[in-house]
Design a protein around this motif. Structure first.
Motif, PDB file in Angstrom:
ATOM      1  N   ARG A 187      37.890  49.472  38.234  1.00 60.84           N
ATOM      2  CA  ARG A 187      36.720  49.947  38.981  1.00 60.84           C
ATOM      3  C   ARG A 187      35.426  49.492  38.328  1.00 60.84           C
ATOM      4  O   ARG A 187      35.297  49.469  37.113  1.00 60.84           O
ATOM      5  CB  ARG A 187      36.735  51.473  39.051  1.00 60.84           C
ATOM      6  N   LYS A 188      34.495  49.077  39.187  1.00 58.00           N
ATOM      7  CA  LYS A 188      33.139  48.787  38.718  1.00 58.00           C
ATOM      8  C   LYS A 188      32.211  49.477  39.697  1.00 58.00           C
ATOM      9  O   LYS A 188      32.003  48.984  40.798  1.00 58.00           O
ATOM     10  CB  LYS A 188      32.878  47.275  38.739  1.00 58.00           C
ATOM     11  N   GLY A 189      31.687  50.635  39.298  1.00 55.57           N
ATOM     12  CA  GLY A 189      30.867  51.403  40.226  1.00 55.57           C
ATOM     13  C   GLY A 189      31.715  51.790  41.422  1.00 55.57           C
ATOM     14  O   GLY A 189      32.849  52.243  41.259  1.00 55.57           O
ATOM     15  N   PRO A 190      31.193  51.585  42.645  1.00 57.61           N
ATOM     16  CA  PRO A 190      31.963  51.991  43.819  1.00 57.61           C
ATOM     17  C   PRO A 190      33.030  50.961  44.207  1.00 57.61           C
ATOM     18  O   PRO A 190      33.790  51.190  45.129  1.00 57.61           O
ATOM     19  CB  PRO A 190      30.894  52.093  44.905  1.00 57.61           C
ATOM     20  N   PHE A 191      33.079  49.829  43.508  1.00 52.40           N
ATOM     21  CA  PHE A 191      33.992  48.770  43.931  1.00 52.40           C
ATOM     22  C   PHE A 191      35.202  48.677  43.010  1.00 52.40           C
ATOM     23  O   PHE A 191      35.116  48.963  41.818  1.00 52.40           O
ATOM     24  CB  PHE A 191      33.271  47.422  43.946  1.00 52.40           C
ATOM     25  N   ALA A 192      36.318  48.253  43.590  1.00 58.89           N
ATOM     26  CA  ALA A 192      37.522  48.039  42.790  1.00 58.89           C
ATOM     27  C   ALA A 192      37.921  46.572  42.883  1.00 58.89           C
ATOM     28  O   ALA A 192      38.023  46.029  43.979  1.00 58.89           O
ATOM     29  CB  ALA A 192      38.644  48.930  43.304  1.00 58.89           C
ATOM     30  N   PHE A 193      38.074  45.950  41.738  1.00 60.70           N
ATOM     31  CA  PHE A 193      38.476  44.549  41.713  1.00 60.70           C
ATOM     32  C   PHE A 193      39.850  44.424  41.068  1.00 60.70           C
ATOM     33  O   PHE A 193      40.269  45.298  40.315  1.00 60.70           O
ATOM     34  CB  PHE A 193      37.466  43.719  40.916  1.00 60.70           C
ATOM     35  N   ILE A 194      40.514  43.307  41.337  1.00 66.91           N
ATOM     36  CA  ILE A 194      41.788  43.052  40.658  1.00 66.91           C
ATOM     37  C   ILE A 194      41.487  42.741  39.201  1.00 66.91           C
ATOM     38  O   ILE A 194      40.586  41.951  38.905  1.00 66.91           O
ATOM     39  CB  ILE A 194      42.528  41.856  41.274  1.00 66.91           C
ATOM     40  N   ASP A 195      42.240  43.359  38.302  1.00 63.90           N
ATOM     41  CA  ASP A 195      42.069  43.066  36.885  1.00 63.90           C
ATOM     42  C   ASP A 195      42.903  41.817  36.569  1.00 63.90           C
ATOM     43  O   ASP A 195      44.023  41.907  36.094  1.00 63.90           O
ATOM     44  CB  ASP A 195      42.537  44.273  36.069  1.00 63.90           C
ATOM     45  N   MET A 196      42.318  40.651  36.859  1.00 63.00           N
ATOM     46  CA  MET A 196      43.085  39.410  36.813  1.00 63.00           C
ATOM     47  C   MET A 196      43.509  39.055  35.392  1.00 63.00           C
ATOM     48  O   MET A 196      44.579  38.501  35.173  1.00 63.00           O
ATOM     49  CB  MET A 196      42.251  38.288  37.435  1.00 63.00           C
ATOM     50  N   LYS A 197      42.670  39.400  34.419  1.00 66.59           N
ATOM     51  CA  LYS A 197      42.972  39.077  33.024  1.00 66.59           C
ATOM     52  C   LYS A 197      44.242  39.802  32.593  1.00 66.59           C
ATOM     53  O   LYS A 197      45.164  39.213  32.037  1.00 66.59           O
ATOM     54  CB  LYS A 197      41.797  39.530  32.148  1.00 66.59           C
ATOM     55  N   HIS A 198      44.248  41.111  32.890  1.00 69.15           N
ATOM     56  CA  HIS A 198      45.399  41.946  32.566  1.00 69.15           C
ATOM     57  C   HIS A 198      46.630  41.429  33.305  1.00 69.15           C
ATOM     58  O   HIS A 198      47.716  41.301  32.728  1.00 69.15           O
ATOM     59  CB  HIS A 198      45.089  43.393  32.954  1.00 69.15           C
TER      60      HIS A 198
ATOM     61  N   ASN B 121      51.583  36.437  43.029  1.00 67.29           N
ATOM     62  CA  ASN B 121      52.884  36.783  43.579  1.00 67.29           C
ATOM     63  C   ASN B 121      53.496  37.962  42.841  1.00 67.29           C
ATOM     64  O   ASN B 121      54.065  38.863  43.443  1.00 67.29           O
ATOM     65  CB  ASN B 121      53.827  35.585  43.490  1.00 67.29           C
ATOM     66  N   PHE B 122      53.382  37.906  41.512  1.00 66.37           N
ATOM     67  CA  PHE B 122      53.985  38.933  40.673  1.00 66.37           C
ATOM     68  C   PHE B 122      53.452  40.313  41.042  1.00 66.37           C
ATOM     69  O   PHE B 122      54.187  41.292  41.108  1.00 66.37           O
ATOM     70  CB  PHE B 122      53.675  38.622  39.204  1.00 66.37           C
ATOM     71  N   PHE B 123      52.156  40.378  41.287  1.00 63.41           N
ATOM     72  CA  PHE B 123      51.522  41.674  41.555  1.00 63.41           C
ATOM     73  C   PHE B 123      51.286  41.938  43.034  1.00 63.41           C
ATOM     74  O   PHE B 123      50.587  42.875  43.387  1.00 63.41           O
ATOM     75  CB  PHE B 123      50.198  41.777  40.786  1.00 63.41           C
TER      76      PHE B 123
ATOM     77  N   VAL C  25      42.596  43.620  48.567  1.00 63.41           N
ATOM     78  CA  VAL C  25      42.632  43.230  49.980  1.00 63.41           C
ATOM     79  C   VAL C  25      42.717  41.715  50.099  1.00 63.41           C
ATOM     80  O   VAL C  25      43.426  41.176  50.949  1.00 63.41           O
ATOM     81  CB  VAL C  25      41.392  43.773  50.720  1.00 63.41           C
ATOM     82  N   GLY C  26      42.000  41.008  49.204  1.00 66.76           N
ATOM     83  CA  GLY C  26      42.040  39.548  49.218  1.00 66.76           C
ATOM     84  C   GLY C  26      43.439  39.025  48.981  1.00 66.76           C
ATOM     85  O   GLY C  26      43.915  38.128  49.684  1.00 66.76           O
TER      86      GLY C  26
END
Lengths: 266, 380
Positions: free
Chosen positions: A118-129, A108-110, B247-248
């Motif tokens: 970024r990891k290679g061509p993919f972007a993930f949520i930095d959940m730890k941060h 909710n906060f974010f 996106v998720g």
């Protein structure tokens, strides 16, 4: 340089000049003017139908003013959607809080501004941060959440309100618009929220605090603007007006008679 | 302070933690941990179903290699569309046109190949493009008109099914368009969608005696059907997108409260339209797989599959109101579906009981999910 900075600080964060808003034949606002400075809690008071909601929706980019002008730090601003207003540093915490009860506090906060890694061509949520930031920001306002992944639905109403405010502050709001933040809260939770509003002011933000509870307004407000039937009835500094006078202003003449019959204050 | 022993330090911090801990929060801890995993209910269901058929159908060949292949193929087909249905449901919408889309996509592949002489590649690409366009239209109408997706996609259900039958009659004068395998020739597309993977590995398994051999010396199970790989691949991608990407988070937000999400800048319109397109895409993967498996397109393909997909998603923990659910859960839901459907055949119980079981399972899942939602949101 110092002088320039000085004038920059003196300049109001938000100036509303003669804003009117029509919905077809309905006139919701007829010439509203107010200013909000940094380090100020500006309370917007008015009874139901006074135009409070219309005014804040205009300030937050949900509606566009029919006439008049809104200036942010001196520059004319025209928001076409809430995102524009956010980008300009005007954040609104609506009554529904824009919180999703089933989602975690962190998510909710974010929401809408997730930190990506970024990891290679993919972007993930930095959940730890994201978790760390959420926990840290909540700790700053005295709410100790053990698990930022817990659902927002498990928090109390006051805590949710504080999460919503903390989110706006964290994402760089200069002006915070709070839409009746205490209307659904009990006494203890109200004081938690009001304390936090003071803390936000101390950080240098300008706060527009919308309420129809004069006591809550008087507890945190520096200036008060009273809205009645789509018009501003005047702006008063706290030193210029007493709680009773404010109550009377807000109620208007008609309601005052009713109050006398009730043998008490509301 | 620095020379305080580590053990004492942890004891101290534990004490502080004890003091600050709110006594009203305690009772929620276990429940909350549980609530973070919507798929737990479905996992329990999977275990129960396996125990049940392990006992009642253990010696019927259901858990022999070809038996496993049987129910895992059925489950995989359902996983393809259940994942899409789950994502869409989490995003706050339904698509009732999935089943019709399967039939329609089949025709979009078969008719150009058989009657216009298109290559397998060209007609498959055409079908995917067509399906994405239909998905876009579904999503666009839903988002634009703000009508319930239930009604909008119910209309597409009838339009697409009607088109499928009508076009089939126009071109082949029957409701089946056959001759797809011949028309495909030696194209790689059939192998891609309905081939069998890891064939040498399975031959070797048969050699060393893991599987039985058939009379002609080929292994009883020749390999992993492509549909299983497609299903696992798509499920994996959907799961990663849902849980690990921005996106998720937008999907959860769009389904949880579209207005709130818009107010904080989530592109709700784009997310929802993309989800409808993904659903159509998955339905087309399903259709392509079937077309090249059977060598024909039939106008009744995919009948009622929309409900099976939604049932699998709901058994997997998705809330009908949106904003909550998981892909892993939907996969478990599809697995329960496949195992029970095939298991009932293996046990020799009349097939009619399958639907009774399914209905009961669905009701149980909905009641369970509803209870979870109430607890999380504090409703009474």
């Amino acid at each position: 340089m110092a002088a320039a900075e000085q004038t920059h600080q003196d300049r109001p964060l938000i100036e509303v000049k003669d804003v009117t808003k029509f919905f077809g034949p309905v006139v919701a606002l007829t010439g509203v003017s107010m200013t909000v400075n940094a380090r100020e809690v500006h309370c917007l008071l008015g009874d139901n139908g006074a135009g409070k909601s219309t005014l804040i929706k205009t300030l937050s980019g949900v509606y566009q003013p029919s006439e008049g002008e809104i200036r942010v730090e001196g520059a004319p601003a025209r928001f076409t959607n809430p995102r524009d207003a956010l980008d300009a540093g005007v954040a609104t915490v609506f009554q529904d809080l824009a919180m999703i009860p089933l989602l975690s506090i962190t998510r909710n906060f974010f929401m809408g501004r997730e930190p990506a890694k970024r990891k290679g061509p993919f972007a993930f949520i930095d959940m730890k941060h994201a978790d760390a930031v959420t926990r840290e920001e909540m700790k700053k306002i005295g709410i100790d959440i053990r698990d930022p992944q817990q659902a927002v639905g498990t928090l109390s109403g006051g805590e949710r309100q504080c999460v919503a405010i903390a989110r706006a502050v964290y994402f760089g709001a200069k002006v915070l618009i709070l839409d009746e933040p205490t209307s659904a809260l009990g006494v203890a939770q109200t004081s938690m929220v009001l304390k936090y509003v003071r803390q936000v002011r101390a950080r240098g933000l300008g706060v527009i605090f919308i309420t129809h509870n004069v006591r809550h307004a008087y507890a945190v407000g520096d200036r008060f603007t009273i809205l009645n039937r789509g018009k501003t009835m005047g702006t008063f500094a706290k030193s210029e007006i007493s709680l009773d006078a404010l109550q009377t202003m807000m109620a208007g003449d008609k309601e005052l008679q009713d109050l006398a019959e009730l043998e008490g204050t509301i | 302070m620095a020379d305080v022993p580590a053990a004492e330090k942890t004891a101290q911090s534990e004490q502080i933690l004890q003091k600050t801990r709110d006594e009203r929060m305690k009772r929620q801890t276990r429940g909350r941990k549980f609530l973070q995993h919507p798929e737990f209910g479905a996992l329990a269901g999977v275990i129960l179903v396996f125990i049940f058929f392990g006992v009642t159908a253990g010696d019927s060949g259901m858990f022999a290699p070809d038996g496993v292949l049987n129910w895992s193929t059925v489950s995989a087909q359902l996983i393809l569309i259940a994942c899409a249905a789950a994502l869409l449901m989490i995003g706050g919408e339904f698509d009732l046109s999935v089943g019709s889309m399967i039939g329609f996509a089949g025709m979009m592949i078969a008719i150009p190949m058989v009657y216009f002489g298109w290559s397998a590649l060209a007609s498959t690409l055409f079908a995917f493009a067509g399906a994405l366009a239909v998905g876009f239209l579904n999503g666009w109408i839903v988002v634009r008109t703000r009508l319930p997706s239930f009604i909008v996609t119910l209309a597409s259900l009838y339009i697409l099914r009607g088109l499928t039958i009508a076009l089939s009659i126009v071109f082949s004068n029957r409701t089946i368009v056959s001759g797809v395998k011949e028309a495909a020739g030696d194209s790689i597309i059939p192998a891609l969608f309905s081939g069998i993977a890891f064939r040498p590995l399975f031959v070797w398994f048969a050699e060393i005696g893991v599987f039985d051999k058939l009379a002609d010396g080929t292994p009883a199970v020749q390999g992993v059907p492509a549909v299983i790989l497609w299903a696992l691949g798509l499920a994996f991608i959907a799961h990663v997108i849902l849980t690990r990407t921005r996106v998720g988070n937008w999907i959860f937000a769009a389904g949880g409260d579209a207005n709130a999400a818009r107010n904080v800048g989530v592109p709700v319109t784009r997310v929802k339209i993309a989800l409808f397109m993904f659903t159509a895409f998955c339905a087309t993967v399903y259709a392509t797989n079937q077309i090249f498996e059977f060598g024909s397109a039939a106008s009744d393909r995919g009948l009622l599959k929309e409900f099976e997909a939604i049932i699998a998603a709901v058994i997997g923990g998705c809330l009908l109101t949106g904003g909550y659910g998981s892909i892993v859960g939907a996969c478990f839901g599809a697995l329960i579906f496949g195992v029970v459907q095939m298991g009932i055949l293996f046990t020799g119980v009349p097939n009619d009981w399958f639907r009774v079981f399914l209905g009961a399972m669905l009701l149980t899942a909905v009641l369970f999910n509803n209870m979870i939602r109430r607890r999380v949101t504090g409703e009474r």
